[in-house]
Design a protein around this motif. Sequence first.
Motif, PDB file in Angstrom:
ATOM      1  N   ALA A  19       0.724  -1.298   0.403  1.00  0.00           N
ATOM      2  CA  ALA A  19       0.097  -0.071   0.031  1.00  0.00           C
ATOM      3  C   ALA A  19       1.145   0.817  -0.144  1.00  0.00           C
ATOM      4  N   LEU A  20       0.513   1.820  -0.253  1.00  0.00           N
ATOM      5  CA  LEU A  20       1.307   3.407  -0.748  1.00  0.00           C
ATOM      6  C   LEU A  20      -0.312   4.737  -0.379  1.00  0.00           C
ATOM      7  N   VAL A  21       0.290   5.673   1.080  1.00  0.00           N
ATOM      8  CA  VAL A  21      -0.270   6.347   1.588  1.00  0.00           C
ATOM      9  C   VAL A  21       0.143   7.974   1.602  1.00  0.00           C
ATOM     10  N   THR A  22      -0.170   8.493   0.909  1.00  0.00           N
ATOM     11  CA  THR A  22      -0.466   9.760   0.654  1.00  0.00           C
ATOM     12  C   THR A  22      -0.421  10.717   2.267  1.00  0.00           C
ATOM     13  N   ASP A  90      11.716  -0.214  -4.336  1.00  0.00           N
ATOM     14  CA  ASP A  90      11.609  -1.152  -2.709  1.00  0.00           C
ATOM     15  C   ASP A  90      10.811  -1.656  -2.338  1.00  0.00           C
ATOM     16  N   LEU A  91       9.150  -1.462  -2.552  1.00  0.00           N
ATOM     17  CA  LEU A  91       8.420  -2.363  -1.579  1.00  0.00           C
ATOM     18  C   LEU A  91       8.407  -3.638  -2.787  1.00  0.00           C
ATOM     19  N   GLY A  92       7.856  -2.917  -3.723  1.00  0.00           N
ATOM     20  CA  GLY A  92       7.371  -3.771  -4.751  1.00  0.00           C
ATOM     21  C   GLY A  92       6.420  -2.736  -5.525  1.00  0.00           C
ATOM     22  N   PRO A  93       5.412  -3.602  -6.392  1.00  0.00           N
ATOM     23  CA  PRO A  93       4.208  -2.750  -7.079  1.00  0.00           C
ATOM     24  C   PRO A  93       2.516  -2.708  -5.687  1.00  0.00           C
ATOM     25  N   VAL A  94       2.564  -1.230  -6.745  1.00  0.00           N
ATOM     26  CA  VAL A  94       1.584  -0.695  -5.287  1.00  0.00           C
ATOM     27  C   VAL A  94       0.103  -1.474  -5.856  1.00  0.00           C
ATOM     28  N   ASP A  95      -0.112  -2.221  -4.893  1.00  0.00           N
ATOM     29  CA  ASP A  95      -1.705  -2.708  -4.959  1.00  0.00           C
ATOM     30  C   ASP A  95      -3.079  -2.016  -4.075  1.00  0.00           C
ATOM     31  N   ARG A 135      -0.036   7.735 -12.423  1.00  0.00           N
ATOM     32  CA  ARG A 135       1.217   6.677 -12.042  1.00  0.00           C
ATOM     33  C   ARG A 135       0.920   5.541 -11.768  1.00  0.00           C
ATOM     34  N   LEU A 136       0.303   4.673 -10.770  1.00  0.00           N
ATOM     35  CA  LEU A 136       0.007   3.795 -10.707  1.00  0.00           C
ATOM     36  C   LEU A 136      -0.456   3.077 -10.891  1.00  0.00           C
ATOM     37  N   GLY A 137      -1.755   3.563 -11.163  1.00  0.00           N
ATOM     38  CA  GLY A 137      -3.527   2.989 -11.617  1.00  0.00           C
ATOM     39  C   GLY A 137      -2.620   1.884 -12.984  1.00  0.00           C
ATOM     40  N   ARG A 138      -2.199   2.665 -13.853  1.00  0.00           N
ATOM     41  CA  ARG A 138      -1.805   2.295 -14.981  1.00  0.00           C
ATOM     42  C   ARG A 138      -1.436   0.541 -15.023  1.00  0.00           C
ATOM     43  N   ARG A 143      -1.809  -5.355 -13.962  1.00  0.00           N
ATOM     44  CA  ARG A 143      -2.062  -6.728 -12.999  1.00  0.00           C
ATOM     45  C   ARG A 143      -3.248  -6.968 -13.262  1.00  0.00           C
ATOM     46  N   ARG A 144      -4.006  -6.073 -14.021  1.00  0.00           N
ATOM     47  CA  ARG A 144      -5.696  -6.465 -13.607  1.00  0.00           C
ATOM     48  C   ARG A 144      -6.192  -6.873 -11.905  1.00  0.00           C
ATOM     49  N   THR A 145      -5.495  -5.687 -11.011  1.00  0.00           N
ATOM     50  CA  THR A 145      -5.750  -6.043 -10.171  1.00  0.00           C
ATOM     51  C   THR A 145      -5.161  -4.310  -9.125  1.00  0.00           C
ATOM     52  N   GLY A 146      -5.726  -4.013  -8.048  1.00  0.00           N
ATOM     53  CA  GLY A 146      -5.329  -2.602  -6.883  1.00  0.00           C
ATOM     54  C   GLY A 146      -6.685  -2.134  -6.741  1.00  0.00           C
ATOM     55  N   THR A 147      -6.816  -1.377  -5.831  1.00  0.00           N
ATOM     56  CA  THR A 147      -7.781  -0.656  -5.244  1.00  0.00           C
ATOM     57  C   THR A 147      -7.312   0.660  -4.723  1.00  0.00           C
ATOM     58  N   ILE A 148      -7.580   2.130  -5.493  1.00  0.00           N
ATOM     59  CA  ILE A 148      -7.993   3.390  -4.889  1.00  0.00           C
ATOM     60  C   ILE A 148      -8.802   3.688  -4.662  1.00  0.00           C
ATOM     61  N   VAL A 149      -8.385   4.459  -2.364  1.00  0.00           N
ATOM     62  CA  VAL A 149      -9.253   4.946  -1.953  1.00  0.00           C
ATOM     63  C   VAL A 149      -9.115   6.556  -2.350  1.00  0.00           C
ATOM     64  N   ASN A 150     -10.103   7.700  -2.372  1.00  0.00           N
ATOM     65  CA  ASN A 150      -9.447   8.929  -2.821  1.00  0.00           C
ATOM     66  C   ASN A 150     -10.008   9.844  -1.686  1.00  0.00           C
TER      67      ASN A 150
END
Length: 277
Positions: A19-22, A90-95, A135-138, A143-150
Amino acid sequence: MNTRTTASQSSGPLAGRNALVTGASRGIGAACALRLAEAGADVAVLGRSLPDLDKVSAQIRALGRRALVVGCDVTVPEQIEAACTRVENDLGPVDVLVNNAGGPRFQAAIMDVRPEGWQKVFDLNLTSTLLFCQRLGRGMAERRTGTIVNVSSIAVHAPWPAIAPYGAAKSGIRHLTQALAAELGPSGVRVTSVSPAWIDTDINTAYTRDPELSDAALDLVPLDRWGEPDDVAHAVVFLASPLSGFITGIDLPIDGGFSVSMPRSTRRILNRAAPAT
Ligand SMILES: NC(=O)c1ccc[n+]([C@@H]2O[C@H](COP(=O)([O-])OP(=O)(O)OC[C@H]3O[C@@H](n4cnc5c(N)ncnc54)[C@H](OP(=O)(O)O)[C@@H]3O)[C@@H](O)[C@H]2O)c1
């Protein structure tokens, strides 16, 4: 090291996810980072205040998860690009992406807002969200997986005096969320937003430190208390995880009922006036 954590190393609905949190140095963002880690994710925490981010990352590591501190001013596109590359290396692909950094920045009547001020608020809240999503949605779509919470704001549902640029930017986030959910849905990527209000963070200290103002604020909140950053973070974990696997494009108000009720004083009068049956 770019190795992925396996589900056997952690448990929870986000086990094995990155996960990445701004804006994770304090308030809602810090709570999101910790609750995502508690749900099993390894977490990259972004913001400008490195000492505060270090404290949050220490708490994440204490939960047994990996944490990565990345200094990033989200109003600078080059820093967003560099931060995302660093996280991937450093962490890997962002899910899981949580676009939380933001705030009103200043108060002014609409007639007095200068174009520079308007632009600053949009850069911080809306453009940064767009750039992280792009940048991360692509990669998520590939990878056909992922969630974005704004993180939007209840200012979208109920216009607030003196912070119209903020409300307009947060309204943009809500629209961006809906449009992106439609565009990325077929790729298996879900996009949602949360709209907090009356959460006890630095943004609201002018209210929470003044009993009279605090009471006036709670007059509008049926649950009759200030929200905690965790109230938002728990909802973010739900929206980010497979627990909400058939939900996308929605905006979830987290406001103690503010957006669907009347002021306490009015509710009291109406309750008193209600005829017995
Ligand atoms: N609290 C509420 O009731 C409420 C209501 C509606 C919406 N929200 C939204 O919730 C989000 C979090 O707010 P909060 O209440 O937790 O406020 P907060 O305690 O002031 O936290 C704001 C976070 O954003 C980060 N940030 C600010 N400018 C940044 C920049 N240029 N680059 C990178 N990070 C930046 C800050 O980190 P650094 O200073 O370390 O950079 C901090 O971590 C915001 O989007 C806010 O608009 C909050």
